[in-house]
Motif scaffolding. Sequence first.
Motif, PDB file in Angstrom:
ATOM      1  N   ASP A 344       0.739  -1.316  -0.033  1.00 18.55           N
ATOM      2  CA  ASP A 344      -0.065  -0.007  -0.261  1.00 18.55           C
ATOM      3  C   ASP A 344       0.935   1.248  -0.072  1.00 18.55           C
ATOM      4  OD1 ASP A 344       0.918  -0.801   2.622  1.00 18.55           O
ATOM      5  OD2 ASP A 344      -0.891   0.448   3.446  1.00 18.55           O
ATOM      6  N   ALA A 345       2.122   1.235   0.485  1.00 17.28           N
ATOM      7  CA  ALA A 345       2.851   2.442   0.594  1.00 17.28           C
ATOM      8  C   ALA A 345       3.417   2.577  -0.998  1.00 17.28           C
ATOM      9  CB  ALA A 345       4.200   2.157   1.421  1.00 17.28           C
ATOM     10  N   ALA A 346       3.790   1.425  -1.702  1.00 18.81           N
ATOM     11  CA  ALA A 346       4.198   1.715  -3.080  1.00 18.81           C
ATOM     12  C   ALA A 346       2.709   2.266  -3.778  1.00 18.81           C
ATOM     13  CB  ALA A 346       4.540   0.618  -3.729  1.00 18.81           C
ATOM     14  N   ILE A 347       1.696   1.543  -3.503  1.00 19.40           N
ATOM     15  CA  ILE A 347       0.384   2.048  -4.214  1.00 19.40           C
ATOM     16  C   ILE A 347       0.216   3.614  -4.015  1.00 19.40           C
ATOM     17  CG2 ILE A 347      -2.097   1.915  -4.260  1.00 19.40           C
ATOM     18  CD1 ILE A 347      -1.499  -1.386  -3.742  1.00 19.40           C
ATOM     19  N   GLY A 348       0.494   4.151  -2.736  1.00 20.14           N
ATOM     20  CA  GLY A 348       0.186   5.301  -2.495  1.00 20.14           C
ATOM     21  C   GLY A 348       1.171   6.201  -3.270  1.00 20.14           C
ATOM     22  N   ILE A 351      -0.039   6.454  -7.033  1.00 18.36           N
ATOM     23  CA  ILE A 351      -1.404   7.306  -6.988  1.00 18.36           C
ATOM     24  C   ILE A 351      -0.710   8.715  -6.933  1.00 18.36           C
ATOM     25  CG2 ILE A 351      -3.368   8.056  -5.738  1.00 18.36           C
ATOM     26  CD1 ILE A 351      -3.836   5.149  -4.964  1.00 18.36           C
ATOM     27  N   ARG A 352       0.102   9.105  -6.145  1.00 17.05           N
ATOM     28  CA  ARG A 352       0.309  10.425  -5.846  1.00 17.05           C
ATOM     29  C   ARG A 352       1.370  11.110  -7.151  1.00 17.05           C
ATOM     30  NH1 ARG A 352       5.345  11.620  -1.822  1.00 17.05           N
ATOM     31  NH2 ARG A 352       5.999  13.818  -2.383  1.00 17.05           N
ATOM     32  N   ALA A 353       2.160  10.072  -7.696  1.00 15.81           N
ATOM     33  CA  ALA A 353       2.715  10.511  -8.961  1.00 15.81           C
ATOM     34  C   ALA A 353       1.825  10.536 -10.166  1.00 15.81           C
ATOM     35  CB  ALA A 353       3.798   9.407  -9.223  1.00 15.81           C
ATOM     36  N   TYR A 354       0.735   9.637 -10.372  1.00 16.80           N
ATOM     37  CA  TYR A 354      -0.118   9.820 -11.293  1.00 16.80           C
ATOM     38  C   TYR A 354      -1.044  11.174 -11.020  1.00 16.80           C
ATOM     39  CZ  TYR A 354       0.132   4.855 -12.892  1.00 16.80           C
ATOM     40  OH  TYR A 354       0.722   3.790 -13.515  1.00 16.80           O
ATOM     41  N   VAL A 369      -2.278   2.673 -15.249  1.00 18.08           N
ATOM     42  CA  VAL A 369      -2.734   1.249 -14.489  1.00 18.08           C
ATOM     43  C   VAL A 369      -1.731   1.166 -13.278  1.00 18.08           C
ATOM     44  CG1 VAL A 369      -2.786  -1.139 -14.821  1.00 18.08           C
ATOM     45  CG2 VAL A 369      -3.196   0.370 -16.762  1.00 18.08           C
ATOM     46  N   ILE A 370      -2.238   0.251 -12.255  1.00 18.18           N
ATOM     47  CA  ILE A 370      -1.482  -0.272 -11.134  1.00 18.18           C
ATOM     48  C   ILE A 370      -1.606  -1.748 -11.353  1.00 18.18           C
ATOM     49  CG2 ILE A 370      -0.932  -0.196  -8.740  1.00 18.18           C
ATOM     50  CD1 ILE A 370      -2.593   2.544  -8.479  1.00 18.18           C
ATOM     51  N   GLU A 383      -9.337   7.209  -4.299  1.00 17.61           N
ATOM     52  CA  GLU A 383      -8.400   8.230  -5.172  1.00 17.61           C
ATOM     53  C   GLU A 383      -8.148   7.585  -6.556  1.00 17.61           C
ATOM     54  OE1 GLU A 383      -4.961  10.291  -3.111  1.00 17.61           O
ATOM     55  OE2 GLU A 383      -5.162   8.564  -1.942  1.00 17.61           O
ATOM     56  N   ILE A 384      -8.025   6.258  -6.580  1.00 15.31           N
ATOM     57  CA  ILE A 384      -8.096   5.698  -8.073  1.00 15.31           C
ATOM     58  C   ILE A 384      -9.324   5.880  -8.951  1.00 15.31           C
ATOM     59  CG2 ILE A 384      -8.194   3.202  -9.038  1.00 15.31           C
ATOM     60  CD1 ILE A 384      -6.359   2.331  -6.567  1.00 15.31           C
ATOM     61  N   LYS A 385     -10.460   5.812  -8.139  1.00 18.78           N
ATOM     62  CA  LYS A 385     -11.590   6.109  -9.043  1.00 18.78           C
ATOM     63  C   LYS A 385     -11.713   7.669  -9.349  1.00 18.78           C
ATOM     64  CE  LYS A 385     -15.941   6.367 -10.346  1.00 18.78           C
ATOM     65  NZ  LYS A 385     -16.295   5.574 -11.343  1.00 18.78           N
TER      66      LYS A 385
END
Length: 537
Positions: A344-348, A351-354, A369-370, A383-385
Amino acid sequence: MEIANLIYVNGKVLTVDNDNRVVSALAVKNNLILAVGSNEEVLVYQDENTKVIDLMGKTMIPGFCDAHGHFSMAAESLIKANLANPPVGKNTCISDYINALKEKARTVPVGQWIYGYGYDNTSIQEMRHPTRAELDQVSTEHPIWITHVSSHMGVANSKALEICGITQDTPTPEGGVIGKDSEGELNGFLEETAMFLIGSLSIDLPEEERLELLAKASDLYAQVGVTSASDGLVESFELIENYKKSVLNKDLKIRVVMNPSYELIETNPELSFESDKLTLGGVKSFADGSIQGYTAYLSKPYYKPGNNADNYNGYPWMSYDELLEKVKNIHNANQQCVIHGNGDAAIGDIIRAYRTAQEENPRDDCRHVIVHCQTASEEQLDEIKSLNIIPSFFALHTYYWGDRHRDIFLGPDRAFRIDPCKSALDRDIPFNIHCDTPVVPQNPLLSMYAAVNRISSNGNVIGKEQRISPLDALKAVTINSAYQNFEEKTKGSLEVGKFADLVILDENPLECNPEKIKDINVLETIVGGETVYTSLV
């Protein structure tokens, strides 16, 4: 009126269109779908030359679209020693690995590389990685390189380390680990970016053999109903050329979407290639590694850190600033970002970069895409939504590693939320699910089973709240996967004008007992109106 080459009648045709229609007939002209509907509506497209096939009540669905996997690696695995543990293979201890590698060594000339794949340190008796000394028991004349089931780490023998110039003094690369024993000696273990120190990650084979392996892999994918595969990390022009030749030779029976690496695109920004069988997808990069390999980047520590220090969270592949630079470069080139993120830290970070890239340079319909998106939180899914990001879930985590995620890696609370398909569905996020082959065997029906039932291979439920319906699971391996690759107008559903990529099953996955979905048999696979696999006589 146009005339069909081929008409199927008397079936249960699951169109997976916007209305989820179920009809009885479908017509094909050349490689496209000409008509779908009732027998009466479709048979008007026949003449004396049309072949009419009676499905006799069998189920027809769109061909499975593999949203993420490594097709060329799956092809290479056909000549590697299979070190998989149950339920995929039979290896249960390190001596089994050694025996399998010795068997492979008997077929490999002295001095040439021996490869193995699929070992899993957390499901064998010793509960550890093999060492270079143990691989030296196989051979000191052959260089040997074996990869973990996650493909995020591996072990080399002494000869392989020598050939690649890896010594005790070799600097550890950012985002990787060079393993050493208690006395500071190399133990052969290489993790994440340190794997790149092995110069022969890609097997050195004559072109003819490589093309043969691609053909064999396409046969295997066709047998499980895949009509469109994914090569989720294409790093060389040589591989692209091999794909082109496979298409020209008509040996590649299915379609393949290639995700070029960031490095390949960086040096060749105009890279493009497209045909009916071969297309370029988004640009691939990595934010972290694997949860079952203890290299995924988590916001909270691993449940049981294994050999790592307490309060161990894993680590990112690169700094956030480096990740952001890559994302902005891809985004600003009007290309699609496809980034691997498990923790989830990597996912965060992704998302922040996107979000930053989009705020600085707004674009419509990016579909970034993730990949895996395994431990996304409810807040991250919001946030993804909002950013129209596509999560591609590896739902088979629940089947193959669910019990270990619960007991070892994540603990019950986090384990029961891995690959949160239902949470994504509740937000109307167009998620898909994938097999990540050769990490696990290609099997979309088993992937559907996992998303629907969330039952581990040991029979335990891993988070029933994240279960989805069979229809939503079918969409996740067909139209939603096509949507990820901007191919929803040509693949993923049975509609007029789309490719006639079809699969015939012996049971209807929407009507059978959900726990039997994994037992459904693929009877026939059709790509562009041509049968590429059949078990029917």
